[in-house]
Design a protein around this motif. Structure first.
Motif: not given
Length: 381
Positions: A9-20, A23-31, A47-53
């Protein structure tokens, strides 16, 4: 609750750190924000799925549980009680739902991002003190003892304000942030926590000595060393001489502003001193010597040359003020003020009349002769 993979949902890998992830969450939430997509059910769902994830993956404990058990870790607790040890998430657009997303997405544009915690230790305030000294004290340097109303770290509780002298527990109202968010309509306002007054800690059992403040008010006595040669309006800093820091914070500084009192004999310009000395008419005409007091208490012998005129300046080298951070001294400039005698006796008048009579044709008064010669030339022209 969605069954889609939160990382997907957030478009990140499972190894992504907190900053990544952030950053992805903010971009999608704005979109997919509802304001950008009015009456768009698909965007609202995303938007709800992004928020939940993001609610799961931004929390280390929740993320660890999700990585191990997947959605099953939260199956009984989403949206309410039900035994979920990690808590749930409310998808409505009231307080705690849309308001949190709004503050997370837009906080960087409204003051530099959210605070991670309150500043528990607080530094003490600086203090200003105006000190008046004499010119003699400025010449030689002096050590002054001053008393100022101030505060001092409470020794009984080590500045923590608690009865046991340990750090106060974290404030449950703001969870240690020192600030709380209040929703007013569409906007979220952040303000100082009313419980802990912004410290992030709540003193429940206050110290008997300071009543929970962490400091006590008392008069402070400080010795200030004024260097020789100090000038008017000089600012001196006494490190740590200000208000006491609270809960481990450092003390403020004391700033002493020097004011030099007007002297009855001397005026000052940098390292030089200036004065005016009255000289009798006879002394100015015949020459002589006189004593004047120096700034260091020494008696100076001033030589008056024969024929000295009014406002003539005599320079005494090295008899002025001390120079800061130097062994040298300025000069003393003495302006002569020739006095005309008054209340003459009959004998004195007789002698002066005699002097005037025999002085008409000689050159004992060169300035007068030069002046009248110029007038004569003007009449002739």
């Amino acid at each position: 609750m969605t069954n889609r993979d939160y990382y997907e949902i957030l478009g990140v890998n499972k190894t992504a750190n907190a900053d990544e992830i952030k950053k992805s969450f903010r971009k999608l939430a704005m979109q997919y924000h509802p304001d950008r997509n009015p009456n768009n059910k698909e965007a609202e769902t995303k938007f709800k799925e992004i928020n939940e994830a993001y609610e799961i993956l931004k929390d280390e404990q929740k993320r660890a549980a999700y990585d191990r058990y997947g959605h099953q870790a939260f199956a009984n607790g989403m949206g309410g009680a039900g035994g979920n040890p990690f808590g749930g998430f409310d998808f409505n657009f009231g307080a705690g739902g849309f308001s949190d997303i709004f503050s997370q997405v837009f906080s960087d544009f409204m003051g530099g991002g959210q605070r991670s915690g309150a500043d528990y230790a607080q530094d003490g305030a600086d203090i200003r003190y105006n000190m008046e000294i004499s010119l003699e004290e400025a010449f030689s340097g002096v050590e002054k003892e001053i008393k100022i109303p101030s505060s001092e770290t409470c020794k009984k509780c080590n500045g923590h304000g608690t009865k046991d002298g340990k750090e106060a527990p974290i404030c449950p109202h703001c969870r240690g942030r020192g600030r709380v968010q209040i929703q007013k309509g569409f906007f979220v306002v952040e303000q100082t926590c009313p419980n802990c007054k912004g410290s992030g800690r709540l003193v429940t059992d206050p110290c008997d000595e300071c009543k929970g403040k962490g400091f006590v008010n008392q008069e402070k006595v400080i010795k200030v060393k004024i260097p020789a040669g100090v000038e008017d309006d000089t600012r001196m800093r006494v490190a740590g001489g200000g208000e006491a820091g609270v809960r481990g914070g450092i003390n403020g500084d004391l700033y002493v502003f020097i004011n030099i009192k007007e002297h009855q004999l001397y005026t000052r310009d940098g390292a030089n001193l200036y004065t005016r000395v009255p000289v009798s008419m006879c002394c100015a005409a015949l020459g002589g010597k006189m004593e004047i007091p120096a700034i260091d208490g020494e008696k100076l012998e001033l030589s008056i040359n024969a024929g000295s005129q009014n406002d003539q300046v005599v320079r005494l080298k090295g008899k002025g003020m001390t120079m800061m951070r130097s062994k040298g001294r300025g000069d003393l400039f003495v302006k002569l003020r020739v006095e005309i005698p008054v209340n003459l006796s009959a004998k004195q008048k007789e002698l002066l009349e005699e002097f005037r009579a025999i002085s008409k044709d000689d050159n004992c008064q060169p300035e007068s002769k030069s002046f009248f010669d110029k007038i004569k030339d003007l009449f002739v022209a």
